[in-house]
Design a protein around this motif. Sequence first.
Motif, short mmCIF file in Angstrom:
data_model
loop_
_atom_site.label_atom_id
_atom_site.label_comp_id
_atom_site.label_asym_id
_atom_site.label_seq_id
_atom_site.Cartn_x
_atom_site.Cartn_y
_atom_site.Cartn_z
N THR A 110 0.81 -1.22 0.00
CA THR A 110 0.00 0.00 0.00
C THR A 110 0.84 1.28 0.00
OG1 THR A 110 -0.20 -0.13 2.42
CG2 THR A 110 -1.97 -1.12 1.10
N ASP A 111 2.16 1.14 0.03
CA ASP A 111 3.06 2.29 -0.13
C ASP A 111 3.32 2.60 -1.60
OD1 ASP A 111 3.41 2.96 2.52
OD2 ASP A 111 5.19 1.71 2.78
N LEU A 112 2.74 1.83 -2.50
CA LEU A 112 2.98 2.02 -3.93
C LEU A 112 2.83 3.47 -4.40
CD1 LEU A 112 3.32 1.13 -6.88
CD2 LEU A 112 0.90 0.44 -6.85
N PRO A 113 1.76 4.19 -4.03
CA PRO A 113 1.59 5.55 -4.57
C PRO A 113 2.76 6.48 -4.27
CG PRO A 113 -0.43 4.81 -3.51
CD PRO A 113 0.62 3.79 -3.18
N LYS A 114 3.44 6.27 -3.16
CA LYS A 114 4.56 7.13 -2.78
C LYS A 114 5.71 7.03 -3.77
CE LYS A 114 3.54 6.55 2.16
NZ LYS A 114 4.07 6.04 3.46
N HIS A 115 5.77 5.95 -4.53
CA HIS A 115 6.86 5.73 -5.47
C HIS A 115 6.54 6.27 -6.87
CE1 HIS A 115 9.20 3.00 -2.81
NE2 HIS A 115 8.01 2.77 -2.29
N CYS A 116 5.30 6.71 -7.07
CA CYS A 116 4.85 7.07 -8.42
C CYS A 116 4.96 8.56 -8.67
CB CYS A 116 3.39 6.64 -8.61
SG CYS A 116 3.14 4.86 -8.49
N ARG A 117 5.34 8.89 -9.87
CA ARG A 117 5.33 10.27 -10.37
C ARG A 117 4.40 10.31 -11.57
NH1 ARG A 117 10.47 13.48 -13.19
NH2 ARG A 117 9.40 15.48 -13.48
N GLY A 118 3.30 11.02 -11.43
CA GLY A 118 2.37 11.05 -12.55
C GLY A 118 0.98 11.46 -12.14
N MET A 119 0.05 11.21 -13.04
CA MET A 119 -1.36 11.44 -12.75
C MET A 119 -2.03 10.06 -12.81
SD MET A 119 -2.55 13.27 -16.31
CE MET A 119 -2.38 12.44 -17.90
N PHE A 120 -2.78 9.74 -11.76
CA PHE A 120 -3.30 8.38 -11.73
C PHE A 120 -4.50 8.22 -10.80
CE2 PHE A 120 0.33 8.75 -8.79
CZ PHE A 120 -0.23 8.37 -7.57
N ALA A 121 -5.32 7.27 -11.18
CA ALA A 121 -6.35 6.72 -10.31
C ALA A 121 -6.40 5.24 -10.68
CB ALA A 121 -7.70 7.38 -10.56
N PHE A 122 -6.21 4.38 -9.70
CA PHE A 122 -6.20 2.96 -10.00
C PHE A 122 -6.92 2.18 -8.91
CE2 PHE A 122 -2.09 3.55 -7.74
CZ PHE A 122 -2.22 2.60 -6.73
N MET A 123 -7.31 0.96 -9.27
CA MET A 123 -7.90 0.05 -8.29
C MET A 123 -7.33 -1.35 -8.54
SD MET A 123 -9.74 -0.38 -5.66
CE MET A 123 -11.01 0.84 -5.39
N ILE A 124 -6.80 -1.92 -7.47
CA ILE A 124 -6.20 -3.26 -7.50
C ILE A 124 -7.07 -4.22 -6.70
CG2 ILE A 124 -4.25 -4.60 -6.57
CD1 ILE A 124 -2.47 -2.15 -7.23
N TYR A 125 -7.24 -5.43 -7.22
CA TYR A 125 -7.86 -6.47 -6.42
C TYR A 125 -6.81 -7.54 -6.13
CZ TYR A 125 -10.88 -10.14 -4.68
OH TYR A 125 -11.45 -11.10 -3.88
N ASP A 126 -6.57 -7.76 -4.85
CA ASP A 126 -5.59 -8.75 -4.38
C ASP A 126 -6.37 -9.99 -3.98
OD1 ASP A 126 -3.82 -10.28 -2.85
OD2 ASP A 126 -2.71 -8.52 -2.14
N THR A 127 -6.31 -11.02 -4.82
CA THR A 127 -7.14 -12.20 -4.60
C THR A 127 -6.69 -13.00 -3.37
OG1 THR A 127 -5.78 -13.59 -6.04
CG2 THR A 127 -7.60 -12.40 -7.07
N LYS A 128 -5.40 -12.99 -3.08
CA LYS A 128 -4.90 -13.76 -1.93
C LYS A 128 -5.34 -13.15 -0.61
CE LYS A 128 -0.85 -15.66 -4.31
NZ LYS A 128 0.63 -15.70 -4.41
#
Length: 615
Positions: A110-128
């Motif tokens: 969940t720290d992924l956004p901190k590494h990104c440079r850009g414009m974004f809106a995303f949704m991830i589904y983690d099945t595990k």
Amino acid sequence: MCGICGFTGKLPDSKDVLTRMMDRIKHRGPDSAGQYITEKAAWGFRRLSIIDLDHGSQPMFNEDNSIVIVFNGEIYNYQTLREALIAKGHVFRNNSDTEVLVHGYEEYGTDLPKHCRGMFAFMIYDTKKDIAFGARDYFGVKPFYYSVIDGNLVFGSEIKSILEYPGYEKQVNTEALEEYLTFQYSVLPETFFKGIFKLAPAHSILFKDGKVTIERYWEPDFDIDENVDFDTLVDKIDAQMNESVQAHMISDVEVGSLLSSGIDSSYIATVSKADKTFTVGFDYDKFNEISYAKDLSEKIGTKNFSKLISEEEYWSVLPEIQYYMDEPLADASCVALYFVDKTAAEHVKVVLSGEGADEFFGGYNIYHEPISLQGYQKLPAGLRRLIGRLAETLLPEGVRGRSFLMRGALPVEKRFIGNAKRFSVKERKRILKNATPAKAPWKLTRPYYDKVRHLDDTTKMQYIDMNFWLIGDILLKGDKMSMRHSLECRVPFLDKEVYALAKTIPTKYKLAGGTTKYALRKAAERHIPEATAMKKKLGFPVPITLWLREDKYYNQVREAFTGPSAQLFFNTGELVKMLDAHKKGKLDNSKKIWVVYMFLMWYDVYFVREEVSYE
């Protein structure tokens, strides 16, 4: 650039529901579509192909298909992130920025956004883990809406997708209406549709076991360097803007540039060396920037495409604009954006634009106000409050100096809520038929002022605009109008690396000699003519004031102000009184009139008409 939507859980007709949700946002991605449907989740995607044209389709998965993502936007540092992830052992199937997010989530969680440079809106589904995780970019360039309906999370790039989900019943949020009357845009976390919310910029959303958790992953701050050498600062600004523009040029399709007569778009168009620029104007001399844009385009060697907007065209597209906006927005320049984006979309898939420069570099004329009020505010606060009350009571509205005396009587925390302030609390209570629990506007901005209480008033005003006006007005219309025409709009000023520099600039270099954005202008002057670099900010001028005094448009608005929809929400006699005062030239009520009129038009589109489609 794409459109995303979906929901957790399973419905008897999940595929049909998801397809309807996707169809409502086809304009965001007409090139292709994709679905992911299981017993636990249904994710939908509409694609506008920009990067990795052959392999960038979504939903996209990791190696064992346990992570699935739908993503709207662009990650400008994806190549660097990709190299780092490969070094850590991740195996990639394609060259898209979307797959970088998939493996980035595997690596950073969940720290992924901190590494990104850009414009974004995303949704991830983690099945595990059986969780849904999403995020919105740092400054809110890309929209993200969500709701919890019958225990399921429902999300989308636009509200109209969520409206297709069974179990949601449309209801107007009257508290949002009352706040809108002051701000001219939807300012609350809950939208104009009861139960549907906006995810705020720089926030993430986690849905697990039927519960939503919202967290802020980044927050803008200021680290002002009062000792920085001016020439060194200008060097840094120019270098950083050049780097940001080049990062925003990454694309497998041609990139153009929007162009007005002002510094921001002129700077970007010149530095980007875009082959094509796009401009619109109105058929009134003082409301037409086309000649400026054409002159600059000739000087920098680009081809300019322009569109002259007639008043008939302007008024005819208003219902369509409110449909694509999702929520009412009373910024009259939306129409200009509609037509310039339409013009651009006839030639390119991607354009650069200048949004964000004013908030980051101190560009709005009102940022001079703390300086102009300095003498007045040396008077004791109690005396100023008395003078302000007397001015409000004794001086008729519109009298020169009245606003100065009233505003100067208040601290910045009470007088400034952002670049637009339409109806006062007293005025909005007078025109509304029913009371709502809406707060005074300064109570909404107060938590943000508390975070920057140690800074000077101009910087405080910038911070408020970054958290209100920029998100609720500027970026909303920028996204919705470009995507209406399947056009990706990129904003090089709204970059976290640009902000890292902008936050250090002292006010003396933002405002100097009566000029706004002074340091930025000096950087731009290295690329564009001095007259353009130093041109006073105009915004996008629209002749609404003149039109509302013409019988044709006066009667059109009056019909709406006295109609059945207006009678549901407003004291229509007060609306007509306001309209008549403007028609007779007693007051310029055009902006207040437009706020009410756009709400009524939005309400008609979403609640009165049975079937609306502009696809």
